[in-house]
Design a protein around this motif. Structure first.
Motif: not given
Length: 136
Positions: A123-129, A88-96
């Motif tokens: 979203i990218v920030y929250a999921l990468t950090q 989900g984190r990977t897909l979320g970063i890609a989609i965002a």
């Protein structure tokens, strides 16, 4: 019970089973965006029949199906982020990230493009950090 591998401990600053607020917000935003994408796709598909007489019905159908598919993937990513799964984190970063690029291309032409960019960057920030909270 002795055959099970030991559970991976949570990060030292969080109790077991907790999820940071920014990760929860990112997951909820992904789910909301996905559901709205699915509803938008259904709306476009319902208008495809009306446009069929004008020769653009196939284009509306294609756009509606793409919107439904992207919305479904985005909803899935959001649910997986809420479950703290790496997929989900990977897909979320890609989609965002892709959404932010498309919104950047439409600045000045589409109302709300700037807000979309801000949401996608969040979203990218929250999921990468917060990678340490996600499990494979």
């Amino acid at each position: 019970m002795a055959d099970q591998p030991p559970a991976t401990p949570p990060p030292p600053d969080r109790p077991s089973g907790s999820r940071p607020g920014v990760v929860t917000a990112a997951g909820v935003l992904l789910v909301i965006g996905g559901v709205l994408g699915i509803l938008g796709g259904i709306l476009v598909l319902s208008g495809a029949g009306l446009a069929a007489g004008r020769g653009v019905g196939a284009l509306y159908t294609l756009l509606g199906l793409i919107s439904i598919a992207v919305g479904a993937v985005q909803t899935y990513a959001g649910v997986q982020v809420l479950n703290l799964r790496e997929v989900g984190r990977t897909l979320g970063i890609a989609i965002a990230a892709i959404g932010a690029v498309f919104a950047l291309l439409s600045v000045g032409r589409a109302p709300g493009a700037f807000i979309t960019i801000l949401i996608d960057v969040f979203i990218v920030y929250a999921l990468t950090q917060n990678k340490q909270y996600f499990t494979p």
